[in-house]
Design a protein around this motif. Structure first.
Motif, PDB file in Angstrom:
ATOM      1  N   GLY A 139      -3.258   5.302  -3.016  1.00  0.00           N
ATOM      2  CA  GLY A 139      -3.392   4.212  -2.057  1.00  0.00           C
ATOM      3  C   GLY A 139      -4.499   3.230  -2.353  1.00  0.00           C
ATOM      4  O   GLY A 139      -4.748   2.320  -1.562  1.00  0.00           O
ATOM      5  N   ARG A 186      -7.178  -4.384   3.646  1.00  0.00           N
ATOM      6  CA  ARG A 186      -5.929  -3.638   3.794  1.00  0.00           C
ATOM      7  C   ARG A 186      -5.427  -3.789   5.221  1.00  0.00           C
ATOM      8  O   ARG A 186      -6.203  -3.752   6.177  1.00  0.00           O
ATOM      9  N   LYS A 194      -1.782  -1.657  -8.121  1.00  0.00           N
ATOM     10  CA  LYS A 194      -1.972  -0.388  -7.436  1.00  0.00           C
ATOM     11  C   LYS A 194      -2.832   0.553  -8.266  1.00  0.00           C
ATOM     12  O   LYS A 194      -2.665   0.656  -9.482  1.00  0.00           O
ATOM     13  N   ASP A 208       0.826  -1.217   0.000  1.00  0.00           N
ATOM     14  CA  ASP A 208       0.000   0.000   0.000  1.00  0.00           C
ATOM     15  C   ASP A 208       0.858   1.264   0.000  1.00  0.00           C
ATOM     16  O   ASP A 208       0.335   2.364   0.135  1.00  0.00           O
ATOM     17  N   ASN A 246       2.748   2.361   2.190  1.00  0.00           N
ATOM     18  CA  ASN A 246       2.883   2.956   3.512  1.00  0.00           C
ATOM     19  C   ASN A 246       3.295   1.914   4.551  1.00  0.00           C
ATOM     20  O   ASN A 246       2.961   2.041   5.727  1.00  0.00           O
TER      21      ASN A 246
END
Length: 288
Positions: free
Chosen positions: A273, A239, A269, A216, A218
């Motif tokens: 996000g 997620r 992706k 993701d 992050n």
């Protein structure tokens, strides 16, 4: 361009070859492919990633002795760079299955697989990192990722964005012959970062099987899977953030729950996000 790898029976029961094609569709390496591995007995299920230098790192399941995991690097010019017929990633007791591979961000790779070395019946999940020079970086024969009761198999992985990986797999620890989905994060040293034996992604009634996973961006990941909680196969997603906390609806957000079976989901992706998911769909025959 692109690099392709395959199993090839031209000489024996199955060797590993690879070929590079440039952006104009011109074959760049040896005609009919560069030989990656021609060890005795068959080799299976090759997977590959970029080596960050125009070449590739290829892993496969290898029956030269008894169902082991090997890896090889091929350069941008089609030159095999490491040990002849590959570097052994795992040669432990029993068969190892389903190797999957990602880049480690430093010219090497991280590989995960299912492994029954502790049991003749049930598999656990292991992982190994190999450097750009072909040197094993973690414990010999791999770091243990999950050794929960019963069977764990079919691992897949994505980068954690910091030299490690996030691995998800089928998990039968609850028994009753129904698989759930668990996930674990490992750092660049191969140390698990979340709850021992993984965090539950989906444990609802029915069988779930992870189909695909992406970062993701992050430090977490988005996972998609097929799910029989309704009696048919549907598509769900979840997620999980960098701390191992699920972010969406418990047991997953429904992506497609229409009549008929949906399965074999794949994910890439999206913007900001998000993710884009595609799947096979039988609501009106075989559609996408």
């Amino acid at each position: 361009g692109t690099i392709i790898t395959w199993v090839d029976n031209r000489s024996s029961g199955g060797d590993i070859y690879a070929q590079r094609i440039d952006s104009s569709g011109i074959v760049k390496w040896t005609n009919n492919g560069v030989l990656i591995c021609s060890a005795a007995n068959p080799q299976y299920t090759p997977q590959l990633v970029s080596d960050d230098s125009g070449g590739a790192i290829i892993t496969w399941r290898d029956d030269r002795v008894y169902g082991d995991i090997y890896v090889q690097r091929v350069s941008v010019n089609g030159q095999v760079k490491w040990m002849v017929d590959g570097v052994p990633i795992c040669t432990s007791t029993g068969n190892q299955f389903s190797p999957q591979i990602i880049r480690d961000g430093n010219g090497g790779a991280i590989i995960t697989w299912s492994d029954p070395r502790a049991s003749a019946v049930n598999s656990d999940i292991y992982a190994q990192r190999i450097s750009s020079n072909g040197n094993i970086q973690w414990t010999s024969n791999g770091n243990l990722i999950c050794s929960a009761p019963n069977n764990q198999d079919a691992p897949i992985l994505t980068t954690d964005g910091n030299g490690g990986a996030i691995i998800t797999w089928n998990d039968e620890r609850a028994g009753s012959f129904e698989y759930d989905i668990y996930v674990q994060k490992i750092n660049s040293s191969g140390l698990t970062q979340w709850t021992p034996n993984g965090i539950a992604v989906c444990t609802v009634t029915g069988t779930q099987g992870p189909n695909d996973i992406i970062s993701d961006d992050n430090g977490g990941a988005i996972i998609t899977w097929h799910d029989t909680r309704s009696g048919a196969y549907d598509i769900y997603a979840q997620r999980i953030n960098s701390n191992g906390i699920v972010q969406w609806t418990p047991d997953g957000a429904a992506v497609c729950i229409v009549a008929g079976n949906q399965n074999t989901s794949r994910i890439i992706k999206g913007a900001s996000g998000s993710a884009v998911i595609v799947w096979e769909d039988l609501r009106n025959g075989f559609d996408i």
